[in-house]
Design an enzyme around this catalytic site. Structure first.
Site, PDB file in Angstrom:
ATOM      1  CG  ASP A 158       4.321  -2.941 -10.243  1.00  0.00           C
ATOM      2  OD1 ASP A 158       5.332  -2.866 -11.069  1.00  0.00           O
ATOM      3  OD2 ASP A 158       4.172  -2.110  -9.021  1.00  0.00           O
ATOM      4  CB  ILE A 208       7.013  -3.989  -7.342  1.00  0.00           C
ATOM      5  CG1 ILE A 208       8.642  -4.414  -6.463  1.00  0.00           C
ATOM      6  CG2 ILE A 208       6.251  -4.790  -7.219  1.00  0.00           C
ATOM      7  CD1 ILE A 208       8.629  -4.325  -5.106  1.00  0.00           C
ATOM      8  CG  HIS A 209       8.298   0.154 -12.162  1.00  0.00           C
ATOM      9  ND1 HIS A 209       7.485  -0.799 -12.966  1.00  0.00           N
ATOM     10  CD2 HIS A 209       7.262   0.913 -12.997  1.00  0.00           C
ATOM     11  CE1 HIS A 209       6.819  -0.261 -13.777  1.00  0.00           C
ATOM     12  NE2 HIS A 209       6.818   0.547 -13.780  1.00  0.00           N
ATOM     13  NE  ARG A 210       2.496   1.326 -12.978  1.00  0.00           N
ATOM     14  CZ  ARG A 210       2.640   1.241 -13.576  1.00  0.00           C
ATOM     15  NH1 ARG A 210       2.842   0.107 -14.088  1.00  0.00           N
ATOM     16  NH2 ARG A 210       3.646   1.993 -14.797  1.00  0.00           N
TER      17      ARG A 210
END
Ligand code: UD1
Ligand code: UDP
Length: 360
Positions: free
Chosen positions: A276, A201-203
């Protein structure tokens, strides 16, 4: 043809690798690295592994707020463009580096080619959506990866200079998967094929928001399988800030971001992927690994239509349900071209630039 390619973040290094290789067969490419990503495992590792030439200019801009980061890049890229006078500037994807490269070029009346044009999530809260829309509208050559992207551009009045070329990420995947097989990552992590989930995840909507980040980490911790979780620096920063590292389950193995070949091999052997990321949704489709997307929307709608990707947002019950019950088996269309998008892009650029020379 003298061409300047502007890159700066992890997925752009991966996307530019096959294009740069093709471009350099007959043309003069100058590479600008904005320095948006700078840690070894987010930047140099891809240059080393994919044989991307050392950038001619590394602007070393680094991390900052959107305005400061994009603005500083704009100033520095402009200097290079004035000095080098390229025939065309090539930008990739939808990051702040993409937008800065685009703005610097369009103001100097230098033609722009946009690789991965026409993608839309229709979610203006995503910084990438703004970057994409502005970049497409300022570009002369729009290299669309999918038919949906062509339609999106048409709806916004863009049909000239639009080319459906396929996806360069398929090119690089096709060229790399046999090398990825040699990866020792499963051995290093002591995991067996199809006995783990892979998560990234990084959004900002997932990482910067304490509730969403907590929910996602809770679900991963409650999974009945090992979860391999290469942590993006943005995510690491917020996990630390919110004090969430301590409560993560023992089944979740936090590791640093890994190299492209190692990551491809982790994807190929995962039972399911939770992500994401834009690029990872495509790769899991291409590798036929079920993808559970931790977002409410996606640019890669075809992967959902074909049944290999499911949108679950950050709701615990939905994610858990998908972990247990999302088991796609259906046919796949040929959504991302044939793995020769880079060849098509370079051919179009060469034709375009020779036509422009004739005009002079
Ligand atoms: C950027 C892109 C996003 C893309 C992602 C790929 C924008 C607006 N976002 O998001 O579209 O999907 O890259 O990974 O352009 N950091 C480090 N080391 C690094 C780089 C970043 O520690 O080498 C940390 C810094 O704390 C920084 C944060 O990560 O503030 C976010 O970095 P930034 O480049 O602003 O955005 P990404 O979240 O990486
Ligand atoms: N990737 C990688 N190592 C990792 C995580 C991802 O090499 O630890 C690669 C992945 O294979 C894909 C790309 O990074 O090609 C996706 O980039 P990212 O998720 O950072 O950005 P996005 O695609 O969302 O813009």
């Amino acid at each position: 043809m003298k061409i300047i390619s502007v890159i700066g973040a992890r997925p752009q290094f991966i996307k530019c690798a096959p294009v740069s290789k093709e471009l350099r067969k007959k043309n003069h490419e100058i590479l600008i690295h904005t320095g948006q990503h700078y840690d070894y495992e987010l930047s140099k590792v891809f240059f080393d592994q994919l044989g991307i030439p050392t950038p001619d200019y590394n602007l070393g801009i680094g991390s900052a707020s959107h305005g400061k980061q994009t603005g500083t890049m704009l100033v520095e890229i402009e200097k290079v463009l004035v000095n080098e006078k390229p025939d065309v500037v090539l930008v990739y994807g939808d990051t702040n580096s993409t937008l800065a490269g685009t703005l610097a070029s369009v103001k100097l009346h230098i033609p722009i080619g946009h690789v991965e044009a026409g993608l839309r999530s229709f979610d203006r809260n995503m910084p990438e959506e703004i970057n994409r829309v502005l970049t497409d509208h300022a570009s002369d050559l729009l290299f669309a990866p999918t038919q949906t992207a062509v339609v999106n551009l048409k709806k916004e009045g863009m049909s000239q200079g639009v080319f459906l070329v396929g996806d360069v990420m398929y090119d690089v995947l096709k060229q790399s998967i046999h090398i990825a097989r040699e990866s020792q990552i499963l051995k290093t992590l002591a995991i067996q094929p199809k006995e783990y989930f892979l998560a990234t995840i990084h959004r900002p909507s997932n990482t910067d928001n304490i509730d969403n980040l907590t929910q996602i980490l809770d679900v991963l911790s409650s999974a009945d399988k090992k979860v391999i979780f290469p942590v993006h620096p943005r995510t690491k920063h917020f996990m630390k800030k919110y004090g969430l590292e301590r409560s993560i389950g023992e089944n979740v193995q936090l590791i640093k971001s890994v190299s492209y070949f190692d990551f491809l091999w982790l994807e190929q052997n995962a039972e399911k992927i939770l992500t994401d990321s834009g690029g990872i949704q495509k790769e899991s489709y291409l590798l036929k690994v079920p993808c559970i997307t931790l977002r409410e929307n996606t640019e890669w709608v075809e992967t959902i239509e074909d049944g290999w990707n499911i949108l679950v947002g950050t709701k615990k019950e939905k994610i858990i349900d998908a972990l247990h019950n999302f088991n796609p088996t259906g046919n796949q269309r040929k959504l991302f071209g044939s793995g020769n998008a880079s060849i098509k892009i370079v051919k179009i650029l060469e034709e375009y630039s020779s036509r422009n020379f004739l005009k002079l």
